[in-house]
Design a protein around this motif. Structure first.
Motif: not given
Length: 494
Positions: A74-81
């Motif tokens: 998703g848009w939150v976890a994806g870029p964060t990871v």
């Protein structure tokens, strides 16, 4: 890596020059104008050349799976990871850079390869484990690249089929013939003896990697405009589209895909060995190069991964370019997929050369008098016969490298699952080679006291990455098992 260039004033006979390589002054070994302190030709690499090498090595086929990975998270976890992996990669790379020299960072003994660094700082079974993991990872990368190349060749064939026959035709094609074609090409290129003679192939591969990545980014932007908005959600693919357990496995596998895209520790020491002698120390220059290269790579990954997810949402494909591959302009996708194939031909050789060299060096030490192992036959490369240039054919190199390519090609035919294999490779190589060994070597090199604050923090980082590695490996294995339930080797078509 191509940075050790012989200066014009260093052309006299090597035997005479070698006698003037070093002199002892004030207890230190002083280098001549032509040679460094270890007797090798002057290194001329800089922060910028080191950065270029890293970027070339890192931006590969792994970038194509990032849209799929972000779709699972998703848009939150994806870029964060992705940002977390970039930080960990930078930090552990900085630790590894400090291990290039043993002792003094400017005058200590050089470690030319990753294995040399491990051997100098650690001992016993750890060195053997590192060697096994390093070479097993190379075998895995060879399999992954064979699968990726066949997928791109399939995409070209299917795009052309749909363009001619229309989308009503299923255009089902087996990947097996394309893996064989790639394998035959690799048999030919694997006969190039060593790194010194594949620089042209490496440069061509680097150009191709930027070509297809840029096309993928551009098409993603066009697709977003055509959709009149950004696809996707904050939490990624939703429960219902997949089962809860599949959501978990896919999310874990996405971690492995992202880890694979950042993997370059195997060659970091080799890149650092191209940097010119101090001052400043090679470790300082390498740290700066790592900052630049990881920043550029992360920006590029963010653009390609996020734009791919924005274009396709939850339906983001495992290989970004295959998502566009059955639409117009078909010729542009053909160019991009052809660029992938050319890049992977070169990348396969770059990654496999250390394994080739290791096996051949071991064989020569084991059987030094064997003509099969050490003998060479001159094969003319021109019609002029003996007067022309000759290729020195070694029968052991011919048979062993051919057998290796055949073996990896057959395994690829049995497991043609790009995303699952990429995730598994990323998981298996990330913790031990990118985190554990750099951390352990740094602790020994800097004599970090056990149970000190720094020691505890380093061990917590290593433990956290181990947990991520085990979890993502489990997700990839689950994906492979799921795929095998519906896949029949040498029969299934796409």
């Amino acid at each position: 890596m191509g940075e050790n260039v012989v200066p014009k004033h260093c052309y006299p006979a090597a035997a005479a020059a070698a006698m003037e390589v070093t002199s002892v002054e004030l207890g230190h070994t002083a280098a001549s104008k032509c040679y460094d302190d270890d007797g090798r030709l002057k290194r001329t690499g800089t922060m910028w050349t080191a950065s270029a090498h890293i970027i070339t090595a890192v931006i590969g086929s792994g970038v194509l799976s990032l849209a799929w990975a972000i779709a699972q998270l998703g848009w939150v976890a994806g870029p964060t990871v992705m940002l977390l992996f970039s930080f960990v990669t930078y930090y552990t790379s900085a630790l590894l850079a400090d291990c290039y020299r043993s002792g003094d960072p400017c005058t200590g003994k050089r470690n030319y390869t990753y294995m040399d660094a491990v051997n100098a700082n650690l001992s016993g079974i750890k060195v053997q484990i590192c060697g096994f993991l390093q070479y097993a990872n190379i075998v895995g990368v060879a399999i992954g690249y064979t699968i990726a190349a066949s997928i791109s060749m399939l995409a070209i064939k299917k795009a052309n089929c749909f363009h001619v026959e229309g989308h009503g035709d299923p255009c089902s094609i087996s990947s097996t013939p394309y893996m064989i074609i790639f394998g035959v090409a690799e048999i030919f290129f694997s006969q190039i003896p060593d790194f010194d003679q594949i620089s042209w192939l490496s440069i061509l591969a680097a150009v191709m990697s930027f070509t297809y990545s840029t096309i993928g980014l551009g098409l993603g932007i066009v697709q977003v405009v055509a959709n009149k908005g950004v696809q996707g959600s904050l939490t990624g693919i939703s429960i219902g589209a997949v089962t809860p357990i599949d959501k978990v496995w896919r999310s874990l596998q996405a971690f492995g895909d992202i880890a694979f895209a950042y993997s370059y520790s195997l060659i970091l020491i080799e890149i650092q060995d191209t940097i010119r002698a101090p001052p400043p120390s090679e470790s300082k220059v390498m740290r700066r190069a790592t900052v630049v290269s990881v920043a550029v790579t992360t920006l590029f990954y963010m653009l390609c991964g996020c734009m791919g997810y924005a274009a396709f949402g939850d339906n983001a494909p495992g290989n970004l370019l295959t998502g566009f591959g059955f639409y117009e302009p078909f010729w542009l996708l053909d160019v991009a997929n052809a660029a992938i194939v050319v890049h992977l031909v070169g990348a396969y050789q770059v990654y496999c050369q250390p394994l080739f060299a290791f096996v051949e060096k071991w064989a020569k030490q084991k059987w030094p008098k064997s003509k099969y192992i050490t003998g060479e036959v001159d094969v003319p490369l021109s019609l002029s016969g003996s007067a022309g240039r000759c290729y020195k054919l070694n029968l052991f190199r011919l048979t062993w490298r051919t057998a290796f390519v055949v073996a990896t090609t057959v395994i690829s035919m049995l497991l043609p699952f790009f995303n699952d294999v990429v995730g598994l490779l990323g998981a298996l190589g990330f913790w031990p080679l990118t985190v554990y060994f750099p951390v352990e070597m740094y602790i020994v090199q800097k004599k970090v006291p056990r149970w000190s604050t720094r020691w505890v923090c380093l061990q917590m980082l290593s433990l956290a990455c181990l947990i991520i590695t085990v979890a993502s490996a489990a997700g990839s294995v689950a994906g492979i098992i799921s795929d095998l339930k519906v896949y029949k080797p040498f029969v299934t078509t796409y």
